[in-house]
Every structure is written in structure tokens, then in C-alpha cells.
Scaffold this motif. Structure first.
Motif, PDB file in Angstrom:
ATOM      1  N   ARG A  90      27.008   1.491  62.254  1.00 38.66           N
ATOM      2  CA  ARG A  90      26.184   0.453  62.096  1.00 38.66           C
ATOM      3  C   ARG A  90      24.632   0.854  62.676  1.00 38.66           C
ATOM      4  NH1 ARG A  90      27.751  -5.159  60.855  1.00 38.66           N
ATOM      5  NH2 ARG A  90      29.686  -5.004  60.311  1.00 38.66           N
ATOM      6  N   GLU A  91      25.025   1.297  63.829  1.00 34.32           N
ATOM      7  CA  GLU A  91      23.848   1.946  64.639  1.00 34.32           C
ATOM      8  C   GLU A  91      23.238   3.548  64.402  1.00 34.32           C
ATOM      9  OE1 GLU A  91      22.049  -0.280  66.602  1.00 34.32           O
ATOM     10  OE2 GLU A  91      23.706  -1.812  65.899  1.00 34.32           O
ATOM     11  N   HIS A  92      21.976   3.690  64.359  1.00 33.68           N
ATOM     12  CA  HIS A  92      21.544   4.944  64.281  1.00 33.68           C
ATOM     13  C   HIS A  92      21.659   5.881  65.440  1.00 33.68           C
ATOM     14  CE1 HIS A  92      18.224   8.027  63.853  1.00 33.68           C
ATOM     15  NE2 HIS A  92      18.584   8.148  62.812  1.00 33.68           N
ATOM     16  N   SER A  93      21.731   5.097  66.195  1.00 33.57           N
ATOM     17  CA  SER A  93      22.242   5.919  67.822  1.00 33.57           C
ATOM     18  C   SER A  93      23.334   6.583  67.774  1.00 33.57           C
ATOM     19  CB  SER A  93      21.748   5.064  69.245  1.00 33.57           C
ATOM     20  OG  SER A  93      22.537   4.131  69.076  1.00 33.57           O
ATOM     21  N   GLU A  94      24.558   5.777  67.295  1.00 37.45           N
ATOM     22  CA  GLU A  94      25.672   6.078  67.204  1.00 37.45           C
ATOM     23  C   GLU A  94      25.828   7.220  66.301  1.00 37.45           C
ATOM     24  OE1 GLU A  94      30.018   4.104  66.499  1.00 37.45           O
ATOM     25  OE2 GLU A  94      28.427   3.011  66.104  1.00 37.45           O
ATOM     26  N   CYS A  95      25.216   7.204  65.008  1.00 38.38           N
ATOM     27  CA  CYS A  95      25.305   8.150  64.130  1.00 38.38           C
ATOM     28  C   CYS A  95      24.823   9.746  64.719  1.00 38.38           C
ATOM     29  CB  CYS A  95      24.536   7.934  62.838  1.00 38.38           C
ATOM     30  SG  CYS A  95      24.538   9.049  61.633  1.00 38.38           S
ATOM     31  N   GLU A  96      23.648   9.366  65.395  1.00 34.25           N
ATOM     32  CA  GLU A  96      23.137  10.644  65.959  1.00 34.25           C
ATOM     33  C   GLU A  96      23.954  11.394  67.036  1.00 34.25           C
ATOM     34  OE1 GLU A  96      20.440  12.482  65.242  1.00 34.25           O
ATOM     35  OE2 GLU A  96      19.736  11.207  63.642  1.00 34.25           O
ATOM     36  N   ARG A  97      24.278  10.339  68.005  1.00 32.14           N
ATOM     37  CA  ARG A  97      25.348  10.968  68.775  1.00 32.14           C
ATOM     38  C   ARG A  97      26.437  11.501  68.416  1.00 32.14           C
ATOM     39  NH1 ARG A  97      25.048   6.556  72.005  1.00 32.14           N
ATOM     40  NH2 ARG A  97      26.281   5.420  70.683  1.00 32.14           N
ATOM     41  N   THR A  98      27.047  11.045  67.464  1.00 30.94           N
ATOM     42  CA  THR A  98      28.350  11.738  66.686  1.00 30.94           C
ATOM     43  C   THR A  98      27.953  12.937  65.991  1.00 30.94           C
ATOM     44  OG1 THR A  98      29.340   9.515  66.493  1.00 30.94           O
ATOM     45  CG2 THR A  98      30.269  11.431  65.116  1.00 30.94           C
ATOM     46  N   SER A 114      22.999  14.986  59.049  1.00 27.26           N
ATOM     47  CA  SER A 114      21.914  14.260  58.796  1.00 27.26           C
ATOM     48  C   SER A 114      22.397  12.927  58.802  1.00 27.26           C
ATOM     49  CB  SER A 114      21.287  14.449  57.461  1.00 27.26           C
ATOM     50  OG  SER A 114      22.165  14.127  56.731  1.00 27.26           O
ATOM     51  N   CYS A 115      21.747  12.140  59.514  1.00 28.49           N
ATOM     52  CA  CYS A 115      21.876  10.278  59.454  1.00 28.49           C
ATOM     53  C   CYS A 115      21.124   9.582  58.536  1.00 28.49           C
ATOM     54  CB  CYS A 115      21.824   9.812  60.717  1.00 28.49           C
ATOM     55  SG  CYS A 115      23.115  10.318  61.975  1.00 28.49           S
ATOM     56  N   GLU A 116      21.709   9.084  57.432  1.00 28.78           N
ATOM     57  CA  GLU A 116      20.785   8.657  56.376  1.00 28.78           C
ATOM     58  C   GLU A 116      21.164   7.213  56.192  1.00 28.78           C
ATOM     59  OE1 GLU A 116      21.082  10.555  52.787  1.00 28.78           O
ATOM     60  OE2 GLU A 116      20.993  12.737  53.721  1.00 28.78           O
ATOM     61  N   TRP A 117      20.117   6.264  56.239  1.00 32.21           N
ATOM     62  CA  TRP A 117      20.439   4.703  56.007  1.00 32.21           C
ATOM     63  C   TRP A 117      20.562   4.473  54.523  1.00 32.21           C
ATOM     64  CZ3 TRP A 117      21.428   0.640  58.354  1.00 32.21           C
ATOM     65  CH2 TRP A 117      21.172  -0.750  57.730  1.00 32.21           C
ATOM     66  N   TYR A 173      24.436  -0.584  51.433  1.00 27.52           N
ATOM     67  CA  TYR A 173      25.685  -0.883  52.330  1.00 27.52           C
ATOM     68  C   TYR A 173      25.358  -1.414  53.705  1.00 27.52           C
ATOM     69  CZ  TYR A 173      27.804   2.251  48.654  1.00 27.52           C
ATOM     70  OH  TYR A 173      28.108   2.565  47.419  1.00 27.52           O
ATOM     71  N   LEU A 174      24.076  -1.298  54.043  1.00 24.84           N
ATOM     72  CA  LEU A 174      23.782  -1.779  55.573  1.00 24.84           C
ATOM     73  C   LEU A 174      24.419  -0.868  56.597  1.00 24.84           C
ATOM     74  CD1 LEU A 174      23.323  -5.510  55.120  1.00 24.84           C
ATOM     75  CD2 LEU A 174      21.668  -3.941  54.671  1.00 24.84           C
ATOM     76  N   TYR A 175      24.400   0.584  56.347  1.00 25.97           N
ATOM     77  CA  TYR A 175      25.261   1.522  57.178  1.00 25.97           C
ATOM     78  C   TYR A 175      24.347   2.583  57.376  1.00 25.97           C
ATOM     79  CZ  TYR A 175      29.292  -1.509  57.973  1.00 25.97           C
ATOM     80  OH  TYR A 175      30.114  -2.516  58.281  1.00 25.97           O
ATOM     81  N   TYR A 176      24.736   3.258  58.434  1.00 24.91           N
ATOM     82  CA  TYR A 176      23.861   4.852  58.430  1.00 24.91           C
ATOM     83  C   TYR A 176      25.286   5.626  57.927  1.00 24.91           C
ATOM     84  CZ  TYR A 176      19.868   3.303  60.702  1.00 24.91           C
ATOM     85  OH  TYR A 176      18.747   2.554  60.996  1.00 24.91           O
ATOM     86  N   PHE A 177      25.072   6.788  57.132  1.00 25.92           N
ATOM     87  CA  PHE A 177      26.036   7.820  56.581  1.00 25.92           C
ATOM     88  C   PHE A 177      25.619   8.922  57.369  1.00 25.92           C
ATOM     89  CE2 PHE A 177      26.565   4.369  54.154  1.00 25.92           C
ATOM     90  CZ  PHE A 177      27.854   4.527  53.276  1.00 25.92           C
TER      91      PHE A 177
END
Length: 56
Positions: free
Chosen positions: A20-28, A42-45, A49-53
Motif C-alpha cells: 500500500r505504501e511506497h516506503s514499505e515497497c522501497e524498504r522491502t 523497482s517499485c511501480e504504482w 489496483y491502487l497498490y505498489y508492485f
């Protein structure tokens, strides 16, 4: 939660997570590099789906 994806991204990297959060995607993504699970990510919005993949 169930999430269905219709097609793989053009770069054909492996889907490693959905956030849900960009920061969580980047951290992972960064954590995966430090654990040598992948070399790059890469984290892509995805607005449909309203999520970052997270692709790695």
C-alpha cells in the motif's frame, strides 16, 4: 486479500511483493538486496489496483 494480475510487466521481472505504501515497497526492495535475494528492484504504482508492485 486476493489480487489478480492480468499480465506480466514488459520488463518481465519477478513480482516480489505488493504494498500500500511506497516506503514499505522501497524498504522491502532494499532488504532483498542486502539479503542477496535479488540484484535490483523497482517499485511501480499500479493505479488500477491502487497498490505498489515490487518487481525484482
Amino acid at each position: 486479500m486476493t489480487l489478480t494480475i492480468g499480465a506480466a510487466p514488459a520488463h518481465a521481472e519477478r513480482l516480489a511483493g505488493v504494498f500500500r505504501e511506497h516506503s514499505e515497497c522501497e524498504r522491502t526492495g532494499t532488504y532483498g538486496i542486502t539479503q542477496t535475494w535479488w540484484d535490483d528492484y523497482s517499485c511501480e504504482w499500479q493505479s488500477q489496483y491502487l497498490y505498489y508492485f515490487l518487481y525484482a
